[in-house]
Write a protein that holds these residues in place. Sequence first.
Motif, PDB file in Angstrom:
ATOM      1  N   GLU A  67       0.521  10.991  -4.022  1.00  0.00           N
ATOM      2  CA  GLU A  67      -0.502  11.787  -4.686  1.00  0.00           C
ATOM      3  C   GLU A  67      -1.857  11.720  -3.998  1.00  0.00           C
ATOM      4  O   GLU A  67      -2.731  12.536  -4.267  1.00  0.00           O
ATOM      5  N   THR A  68      -2.063  10.748  -3.117  1.00  0.00           N
ATOM      6  CA  THR A  68      -3.363  10.573  -2.465  1.00  0.00           C
ATOM      7  C   THR A  68      -3.244  10.817  -0.966  1.00  0.00           C
ATOM      8  O   THR A  68      -2.417  10.208  -0.291  1.00  0.00           O
ATOM      9  N   CYS A  69      -4.092  11.719  -0.471  1.00  0.00           N
ATOM     10  CA  CYS A  69      -4.212  11.961   0.956  1.00  0.00           C
ATOM     11  C   CYS A  69      -5.619  11.530   1.344  1.00  0.00           C
ATOM     12  O   CYS A  69      -6.595  11.941   0.709  1.00  0.00           O
ATOM     13  N   ALA A  70      -5.724  10.706   2.379  1.00  0.00           N
ATOM     14  CA  ALA A  70      -7.036  10.214   2.798  1.00  0.00           C
ATOM     15  C   ALA A  70      -7.170  10.279   4.313  1.00  0.00           C
ATOM     16  O   ALA A  70      -6.189  10.145   5.047  1.00  0.00           O
ATOM     17  N   TYR A  71      -8.400  10.480   4.735  1.00  0.00           N
ATOM     18  CA  TYR A  71      -8.761  10.431   6.146  1.00  0.00           C
ATOM     19  C   TYR A  71      -9.654   9.211   6.307  1.00  0.00           C
ATOM     20  O   TYR A  71     -10.590   9.016   5.533  1.00  0.00           O
ATOM     21  N   VAL A  72      -9.336   8.396   7.306  1.00  0.00           N
ATOM     22  CA  VAL A  72     -10.057   7.137   7.467  1.00  0.00           C
ATOM     23  C   VAL A  72     -10.585   7.032   8.894  1.00  0.00           C
ATOM     24  O   VAL A  72      -9.823   7.132   9.856  1.00  0.00           O
ATOM     25  N   GLU A 104     -18.731   8.747  15.904  1.00  0.00           N
ATOM     26  CA  GLU A 104     -18.905   7.342  15.534  1.00  0.00           C
ATOM     27  C   GLU A 104     -17.622   6.521  15.541  1.00  0.00           C
ATOM     28  O   GLU A 104     -17.652   5.344  15.847  1.00  0.00           O
ATOM     29  N   TYR A 105     -16.521   7.124  15.137  1.00  0.00           N
ATOM     30  CA  TYR A 105     -15.292   6.355  14.936  1.00  0.00           C
ATOM     31  C   TYR A 105     -14.584   6.053  16.247  1.00  0.00           C
ATOM     32  O   TYR A 105     -14.576   6.872  17.157  1.00  0.00           O
ATOM     33  N   ASP A 106     -13.945   4.894  16.289  1.00  0.00           N
ATOM     34  CA  ASP A 106     -13.068   4.603  17.424  1.00  0.00           C
ATOM     35  C   ASP A 106     -11.760   5.377  17.276  1.00  0.00           C
ATOM     36  O   ASP A 106     -11.200   5.860  18.254  1.00  0.00           O
ATOM     37  N   LEU A 107     -11.269   5.462  16.042  1.00  0.00           N
ATOM     38  CA  LEU A 107     -10.047   6.210  15.723  1.00  0.00           C
ATOM     39  C   LEU A 107     -10.231   6.901  14.385  1.00  0.00           C
ATOM     40  O   LEU A 107     -10.990   6.430  13.532  1.00  0.00           O
ATOM     41  N   PHE A 108      -9.514   7.988  14.182  1.00  0.00           N
ATOM     42  CA  PHE A 108      -9.558   8.715  12.921  1.00  0.00           C
ATOM     43  C   PHE A 108      -8.118   8.944  12.503  1.00  0.00           C
ATOM     44  O   PHE A 108      -7.329   9.504  13.271  1.00  0.00           O
ATOM     45  N   ILE A 109      -7.743   8.497  11.296  1.00  0.00           N
ATOM     46  CA  ILE A 109      -6.345   8.575  10.870  1.00  0.00           C
ATOM     47  C   ILE A 109      -6.218   9.338   9.546  1.00  0.00           C
ATOM     48  O   ILE A 109      -7.173   9.456   8.780  1.00  0.00           O
ATOM     49  N   LYS A 110      -5.019   9.822   9.319  1.00  0.00           N
ATOM     50  CA  LYS A 110      -4.660  10.462   8.060  1.00  0.00           C
ATOM     51  C   LYS A 110      -3.583   9.617   7.414  1.00  0.00           C
ATOM     52  O   LYS A 110      -2.614   9.229   8.077  1.00  0.00           O
ATOM     53  N   ILE A 111      -3.763   9.336   6.135  1.00  0.00           N
ATOM     54  CA  ILE A 111      -2.853   8.458   5.384  1.00  0.00           C
ATOM     55  C   ILE A 111      -2.404   9.171   4.114  1.00  0.00           C
ATOM     56  O   ILE A 111      -3.199   9.852   3.469  1.00  0.00           O
ATOM     57  N   TYR A 112      -1.157   8.975   3.745  1.00  0.00           N
ATOM     58  CA  TYR A 112      -0.677   9.356   2.418  1.00  0.00           C
ATOM     59  C   TYR A 112      -0.352   8.083   1.655  1.00  0.00           C
ATOM     60  O   TYR A 112       0.260   7.161   2.204  1.00  0.00           O
ATOM     61  N   ALA A 113      -0.770   8.043   0.386  1.00  0.00           N
ATOM     62  CA  ALA A 113      -0.490   6.896  -0.481  1.00  0.00           C
ATOM     63  C   ALA A 113      -0.023   7.416  -1.839  1.00  0.00           C
ATOM     64  O   ALA A 113      -0.297   8.552  -2.209  1.00  0.00           O
ATOM     65  N   TYR A 114       0.676   6.558  -2.569  1.00  0.00           N
ATOM     66  CA  TYR A 114       1.161   6.963  -3.887  1.00  0.00           C
ATOM     67  C   TYR A 114       0.006   7.267  -4.837  1.00  0.00           C
ATOM     68  O   TYR A 114       0.077   8.181  -5.649  1.00  0.00           O
ATOM     69  N   ASN A 115      -1.046   6.459  -4.718  1.00  0.00           N
ATOM     70  CA  ASN A 115      -2.214   6.615  -5.586  1.00  0.00           C
ATOM     71  C   ASN A 115      -3.370   5.858  -4.940  1.00  0.00           C
ATOM     72  O   ASN A 115      -3.222   5.295  -3.847  1.00  0.00           O
ATOM     73  N   HIS A 117      -4.759   3.048  -5.817  1.00  0.00           N
ATOM     74  CA  HIS A 117      -4.483   1.615  -5.714  1.00  0.00           C
ATOM     75  C   HIS A 117      -3.635   1.318  -4.474  1.00  0.00           C
ATOM     76  O   HIS A 117      -3.908   0.366  -3.736  1.00  0.00           O
ATOM     77  N   HIS A 118      -2.620   2.126  -4.234  1.00  0.00           N
ATOM     78  CA  HIS A 118      -1.785   1.966  -3.047  1.00  0.00           C
ATOM     79  C   HIS A 118      -2.623   2.155  -1.784  1.00  0.00           C
ATOM     80  O   HIS A 118      -2.480   1.410  -0.808  1.00  0.00           O
ATOM     81  N   LEU A 119      -3.532   3.158  -1.794  1.00  0.00           N
ATOM     82  CA  LEU A 119      -4.421   3.380  -0.657  1.00  0.00           C
ATOM     83  C   LEU A 119      -5.269   2.140  -0.387  1.00  0.00           C
ATOM     84  O   LEU A 119      -5.411   1.714   0.756  1.00  0.00           O
ATOM     85  N   LEU A 120      -5.821   1.562  -1.436  1.00  0.00           N
ATOM     86  CA  LEU A 120      -6.616   0.340  -1.286  1.00  0.00           C
ATOM     87  C   LEU A 120      -5.787  -0.772  -0.649  1.00  0.00           C
ATOM     88  O   LEU A 120      -6.258  -1.477   0.258  1.00  0.00           O
ATOM     89  N   ASN A 121      -4.543  -0.919  -1.092  1.00  0.00           N
ATOM     90  CA  ASN A 121      -3.666  -1.944  -0.511  1.00  0.00           C
ATOM     91  C   ASN A 121      -3.383  -1.678   0.964  1.00  0.00           C
ATOM     92  O   ASN A 121      -3.348  -2.613   1.769  1.00  0.00           O
ATOM     93  N   ILE A 122      -3.173  -0.432   1.319  1.00  0.00           N
ATOM     94  CA  ILE A 122      -2.936  -0.091   2.734  1.00  0.00           C
ATOM     95  C   ILE A 122      -4.152  -0.482   3.565  1.00  0.00           C
ATOM     96  O   ILE A 122      -4.033  -1.119   4.611  1.00  0.00           O
ATOM     97  N   ILE A 123      -5.330  -0.102   3.095  1.00  0.00           N
ATOM     98  CA  ILE A 123      -6.551  -0.412   3.841  1.00  0.00           C
ATOM     99  C   ILE A 123      -6.758  -1.918   3.937  1.00  0.00           C
ATOM    100  O   ILE A 123      -7.022  -2.453   5.021  1.00  0.00           O
ATOM    101  N   LEU A 127      -4.563  -2.250   7.347  1.00  0.00           N
ATOM    102  CA  LEU A 127      -5.549  -1.809   8.337  1.00  0.00           C
ATOM    103  C   LEU A 127      -6.543  -2.904   8.715  1.00  0.00           C
ATOM    104  O   LEU A 127      -6.793  -3.131   9.902  1.00  0.00           O
ATOM    105  N   GLN A 128      -7.131  -3.566   7.735  1.00  0.00           N
ATOM    106  CA  GLN A 128      -8.147  -4.582   8.039  1.00  0.00           C
ATOM    107  C   GLN A 128      -7.647  -5.673   8.985  1.00  0.00           C
ATOM    108  O   GLN A 128      -8.387  -6.078   9.885  1.00  0.00           O
ATOM    109  N   PRO A 129      -6.406  -6.150   8.838  1.00  0.00           N
ATOM    110  CA  PRO A 129      -5.929  -7.189   9.772  1.00  0.00           C
ATOM    111  C   PRO A 129      -5.811  -6.730  11.232  1.00  0.00           C
ATOM    112  O   PRO A 129      -5.611  -7.551  12.126  1.00  0.00           O
ATOM    113  N   LEU A 130      -5.947  -5.421  11.492  1.00  0.00           N
ATOM    114  CA  LEU A 130      -5.824  -4.923  12.862  1.00  0.00           C
ATOM    115  C   LEU A 130      -7.071  -5.212  13.699  1.00  0.00           C
ATOM    116  O   LEU A 130      -7.079  -4.935  14.894  1.00  0.00           O
TER     117      LEU A 130
END
Length: 167
Positions: A67-72, A104-115, A117-123, A127-130
Amino acid sequence: MAHRSLDQLDKKILRLIAEDARIPFLEVARECNVSGAAIHQRIQKLTNMGVLKGSQFIIDPEKIGYETCAYVGLYLKNPEDFDNVVDALKTIPEVVECHYTTGEYDLFIKIYAYNNHHLLNIIHDKLQPLGLSRSETLISFKAIIDRPLPIVELPIEEAEDDEQGEK
């Protein structure tokens, strides 16, 4: 990069298959007033030229629970880790696009998440450990334009073989 030479038949074929990738070649042949064999040859030529990169079914992410599409926008702590970060992003199934960009960004990504909360978990967990110094997230409410590029007349440029640098 030079534009590949496409004649009117190539463009008509591209318009037809872009509109419906499942259109039978014989129907394309009838629309173009050529033989089925000619369509097969043209499709093969367009594939060999790299104009066509295959065909695929497009799955509506929302219909399967995303349900959630995000650009990061990602900022790396160490830009020299760029290739390693890209390799790691390839292993995260929710990341569906990754772009090298200007700005500004080093990389720009598109993510799909269930909601969200799931997006927050992905980030946070993936992502942060990268090795990010930070990220900026934009959530898309809805894509209001989502279409293939039209097949139009392109300006004529000097032909150039990208692989070998020949003119």
